[in-house]
Scaffold this active site. Structure first.
Site, mmCIF file in Angstrom:
data_model
loop_
_atom_site.group_PDB
_atom_site.id
_atom_site.type_symbol
_atom_site.label_atom_id
_atom_site.label_comp_id
_atom_site.label_asym_id
_atom_site.label_seq_id
_atom_site.Cartn_x
_atom_site.Cartn_y
_atom_site.Cartn_z
ATOM 1 N N HIS A 18 -17.608 65.603 14.578
ATOM 2 C CA HIS A 18 -17.528 65.079 16.077
ATOM 3 C C HIS A 18 -17.496 67.075 16.540
ATOM 4 O O HIS A 18 -17.795 67.474 16.346
ATOM 5 C CB HIS A 18 -16.537 64.167 16.039
ATOM 6 C CG HIS A 18 -15.383 65.081 16.494
ATOM 7 N ND1 HIS A 18 -14.859 65.308 16.605
ATOM 8 C CD2 HIS A 18 -14.094 64.533 16.149
ATOM 9 C CE1 HIS A 18 -13.433 66.563 16.949
ATOM 10 N NE2 HIS A 18 -12.738 65.370 16.193
ATOM 11 N N HIS A 21 -14.955 69.521 15.264
ATOM 12 C CA HIS A 21 -15.566 70.393 14.291
ATOM 13 C C HIS A 21 -16.877 71.489 15.057
ATOM 14 O O HIS A 21 -16.900 72.272 14.296
ATOM 15 C CB HIS A 21 -15.931 69.573 13.450
ATOM 16 C CG HIS A 21 -14.554 68.567 13.342
ATOM 17 N ND1 HIS A 21 -14.761 67.037 13.429
ATOM 18 C CD2 HIS A 21 -13.390 68.738 12.849
ATOM 19 C CE1 HIS A 21 -14.003 66.279 13.140
ATOM 20 N NE2 HIS A 21 -12.848 66.845 13.033
ATOM 21 N N CYS A 126 10.520 56.156 6.250
ATOM 22 C CA CYS A 126 9.113 54.243 6.825
ATOM 23 C C CYS A 126 8.636 53.713 5.027
ATOM 24 O O CYS A 126 7.710 54.518 4.939
ATOM 25 C CB CYS A 126 8.258 54.615 7.662
ATOM 26 S SG CYS A 126 7.720 52.402 7.854
ATOM 27 N N CYS A 129 5.470 52.286 5.569
ATOM 28 C CA CYS A 129 4.087 53.448 5.077
ATOM 29 C C CYS A 129 4.071 54.198 3.806
ATOM 30 O O CYS A 129 3.115 55.184 3.988
ATOM 31 C CB CYS A 129 4.149 54.787 6.594
ATOM 32 S SG CYS A 129 3.593 53.616 7.935
ATOM 33 N N CYS A 143 9.060 53.190 13.834
ATOM 34 C CA CYS A 143 7.804 53.219 12.695
ATOM 35 C C CYS A 143 6.861 53.246 13.487
ATOM 36 O O CYS A 143 6.829 51.907 14.658
ATOM 37 C CB CYS A 143 7.542 53.206 11.186
ATOM 38 S SG CYS A 143 6.441 53.444 11.294
ATOM 39 N N HIS A 146 4.922 50.237 12.249
ATOM 40 C CA HIS A 146 5.564 49.285 11.864
ATOM 41 C C HIS A 146 7.023 48.813 12.535
ATOM 42 O O HIS A 146 7.081 47.791 12.542
ATOM 43 C CB HIS A 146 6.528 49.537 11.069
ATOM 44 C CG HIS A 146 5.068 49.352 9.282
ATOM 45 N ND1 HIS A 146 4.866 50.771 8.732
ATOM 46 C CD2 HIS A 146 4.489 48.410 8.766
ATOM 47 C CE1 HIS A 146 4.124 50.148 7.820
ATOM 48 N NE2 HIS A 146 3.586 48.943 7.694
ATOM 49 N N LYS A 295 -9.646 63.265 27.155
ATOM 50 C CA LYS A 295 -9.505 63.083 25.592
ATOM 51 C C LYS A 295 -10.093 62.800 25.098
ATOM 52 O O LYS A 295 -10.437 61.610 25.710
ATOM 53 C CB LYS A 295 -7.810 63.208 25.783
ATOM 54 C CG LYS A 295 -7.545 63.654 24.368
ATOM 55 C CD LYS A 295 -5.587 63.218 24.431
ATOM 56 C CE LYS A 295 -5.176 63.078 22.710
ATOM 57 N NZ LYS A 295 -5.110 63.359 21.340
ATOM 58 N N LYS A 298 -11.111 57.850 20.020
ATOM 59 C CA LYS A 298 -11.285 56.771 18.861
ATOM 60 C C LYS A 298 -11.490 55.790 20.313
ATOM 61 O O LYS A 298 -12.147 54.871 20.395
ATOM 62 C CB LYS A 298 -11.436 56.430 17.769
ATOM 63 C CG LYS A 298 -11.582 56.923 16.657
ATOM 64 C CD LYS A 298 -11.321 56.508 14.947
ATOM 65 C CE LYS A 298 -12.010 57.496 13.885
ATOM 66 N NZ LYS A 298 -11.989 57.017 12.983
HETATM 67 ZN ZN LIG Z 1 5.707 52.577 8.919
#
Ligand SMILES: [Zn+2]
Length: 630
Positions: A18, A21, A126, A129, A143, A146, A295, A298
């Site tokens: 983007h 970069h 976690c 993850c 987390c 989660h 900012k 996405k």
């Molecule tokens: Zn997690």
């Protein structure tokens, strides 16, 4: 010959390329193009960072292998740089064998030297993850993905004895005020170094993470992603004792974004010191782009990808905007309105118009050849223009030594302004009407041609495509050199071609910003019935000759099968009469006759044009004269 080795960060393959970069890569490209122009021995590296659990997880989510995932995203970076005209000498991927080999060599060297030891690593983990979270990432002890509490786990890992380099590093940075720039990042790092520096965990157990480079001395572990990634800057040169490494490594400079200062300013010098390699010459930190004040993210849906601009306005315009708008090292804002304002003011009005004006004047008033200046005519204002060109060159050089791209461009645009004012005050078209002032006119046209020649060199790092077109239009072949920016090098008699449409103005449309991005108004529709009123025919050119006293017009005698007629066409600057004879062309046969420079034209020749290129339409199969075109 000075040596200059510049690197961009290697981009993590978890997102498509983007604006952020692109900016770092374009800025680095402008810098190396400037150093090449100055005659340095230059090497320019970019690439992609492909290991680590983020990539492994993204690949799993996408249902592909980490290698396939990395291959795909890495290719988008490589393609993007190619399409933006980035002049990198190499593109390194951390999954390449040449990189893995050097990483393992460095690790083995440090292991043999006792710089690495096995210890215990503890962290917030976690199990959902399957990863550790840093203090910063944890939200309310949970987390963030989660929403459940993290567990403190400890595991055996290898550590690099970074703490022992703390005092050395502080001294090294303090002795070199220019090592980390802008200075506030240097201060930040020195501030951070007031607290005790910890040893760096450089491994992850393969039971948790397979996607990395196995440690050469214990293959139950892979290398921590930063320790792996930083080494790309060396591994891309080849073996540690290779000729290329010896040639370029002592001159390495890194350009990075502000989010990765710590690994580059702390881990990296300590790693280099321990491995017996030179520390980089400088670390240049860029700021962030916001989009319309927000900012870029996405989730906000405001991520700018370069093709949104380059496909409509060209690579040069995008480069120019980024380099001119951001004060290197500070944050800057990207907006469509600001882009269009700079495009129209700086590129279309100032530069594009100047180039078109000057080349047209030389073609029209001096027969397309640079006239010889007269030493006596107009010496004062010529020396003013010469001085302005020298100021621009000197200030560009100072600015580029500071990575101050915006200042270099401001200096060059000062000069462009001076040349535009010179056209206005000298009024060459008025001088041309007074034959007794021919020497003055020649002197003015020479000074204008010479100014463009200087711009054709100074602009190379910033708008390389436009600079090439300027040099081509002024008959300047070969690789440009900064050493040619010496007033008076343009040889009288050099052929000049008109350069039009360098940066066609962006026309504003009423529908609002999203719809206003085309360069020309859309033609309105015509009905088929209306179109059929136009009688298009294949014609064969039987004879062609210049129209007397006209630079643009050719008189063509064409056959339409049953009849012959005369058509006048404005193509004399693009075709010699002899090139056209025998050629099949397409003409509008029922156009109202018109007299052009005293010659009656019965019909119109069809031709396409883009910028300076014009091409006559011709059927691509054998068709008899008079054949209908529809
Ligand atoms: Zn997690």
């Amino acid at each position: 010959m000075p040596t200059f080795y510049l690197t961009t960060p290697i981009y993590y393959v978890n997102a498509r390329p983007h604006l952020g970069h692109a900016y770092t890569t374009i800025a680095a490209d402008a810098m190396v193009r400037y150093r090449r122009l100055a005659g340095d021995d230059v090497r320019f590296l970019t690439g992609t960072d492909e290991h680590g659990d983020n990539i492994a997880r993204a690949a799993t989510a996408a249902g592909v292998s980490p290698q396939a995932y990395a291959d795909e995203i890495s290719a988008t970076f490589r393609e993007m740089w190619k399409s933006l005209g980035i002049s990198n000498d190499d593109f390194i991927r951390t999954t390449e064998a040449r990189h893995k080999k050097i990483v393992r060599e460095v690790l083995q060297k440090l292991w043999d030297a006792g710089e690495i030891y096995l210890g215990t690593y503890g962290g917030h983990y976690c199990f959902g993850c399957e990863r550790f979270y840093t203090e910063k990432e944890i939200v309310d002890g949970k987390c963030p993905d989660h929403q459940r509490p993290l567990e403190w786990i400890e595991e055996q890992n290898y550590f690099f004895k970074m703490s022992k380099y703390q005092d050395w590093l502080i001294g090294y940075i303090k002795d070199r005020p220019d090592l980390i720039q802008p200075g506030r990042y240097r201060n930040e790092i020195l501030g951070f170094l007031r607290d005790p520096l910890q040893d760096l965990s450089i491994s992850r157990p393969r039971t948790r993470l397979e996607w990395g480079i196995p440690l050469p001395f214990d293959d139950k572990y892979v290398t921590y992603v930063w320790f792996d990634a930083l080494i790309n800057y060396v591994s891309a040169l080849g073996d540690l004792d290779s000729e290329r490494t010896r040639r370029y490594w002592p001159h390495v400079r890194h350009m990075i974004g502000k989010d990765i200062v710590k690994p580059h300013a702390i881990y990296w010098p300590c790693m280099l010191k321990a491995a017996g390699l030179d520390v980089f010459r400088e670390l240049r930190v860029t700021g962030y782009w916001t989009i319309e004040g927000q900012k870029m993210s996405k989730s906000l849906g405001n991520v700018v990808e370069p093709p949104a601009y380059t496909s409509k306005y060209g690579n040069d315009a995008f480069r120019y905007f980024l380099l001119r708008e951001m004060v290197f090292g500070l944050d800057a804002d990207f907006s469509d309105a600001a882009f269009r304002t700079r495009f129209n003011a700086d590129l279309a009005n100032d530069l594009g118009n100047l180039v078109s004006r000057v080349t047209t004047l030389i073609v029209n008033l001096a027969g397309g050849k640079v006239p010889a200046p007269d030493a006596v005519a107009r010496p004062d204002d010529v020396s003013g223009l010469k001085a302005a060109s020298e100021r621009a060159a000197a200030e560009t050089d100072r600015a580029m030594a500071d990575f101050a791209f915006h200042r270099a461009l401001a200096a060059i645009w000062e000069f462009i302004g001076a040349v535009n004012r010179y056209v206005d005050t000298t009024q060459p078209w008025a001088l041309a009407k007074q034959p007794e002032r021919r020497a003055e006119l020649d002197t003015v046209l020479y000074a204008l041609g010479e100014s463009l020649r200087v711009l054709g060199v100074l602009l190379v790092p910033f708008v390389p495509e436009a600079a090439t077109r300027i040099r081509e239009g002024l008959g300047q072949p070969g690789a440009p050199r900064l050493s040619e920016v010496v007033w008076g090098r343009l040889a009288p008699g050099t052929p000049v071609a008109k350069i039009a449409g360098l940066f066609p103005r962006i026309e504003e449309k009423k529908e609002g910003p999203a719809a206003s991005a085309t360069t020309a108004p859309e033609p309105s529709h015509v009905s088929i019935a209306d179109f059929r009123k136009v009688d298009l025919r294949v014609a064969e050119v039987i004879a062609a000759e210049p129209v007397p006293k006209s630079k643009k017009l050719l008189k063509l005698t064409v056959s339409l099968g049953a009849e012959q007629r005369t058509i006048v066409a404005g193509i004399a600057e693009h075709y010699a009469p002899a090139d056209l004879v025998g050629k099949k062309v397409v003409v509008v046969a029922n156009l109202e006759p018109a007299k052009l420079m005293g010659v009656e034209s019965k019909g119109m020749l069809l031709a396409g044009s883009a910028g300076p290129v014009l091409g006559v339409l011709s059927p691509d199969r054998e068709l008899p004269p008079g054949a209908k075109v529809s």
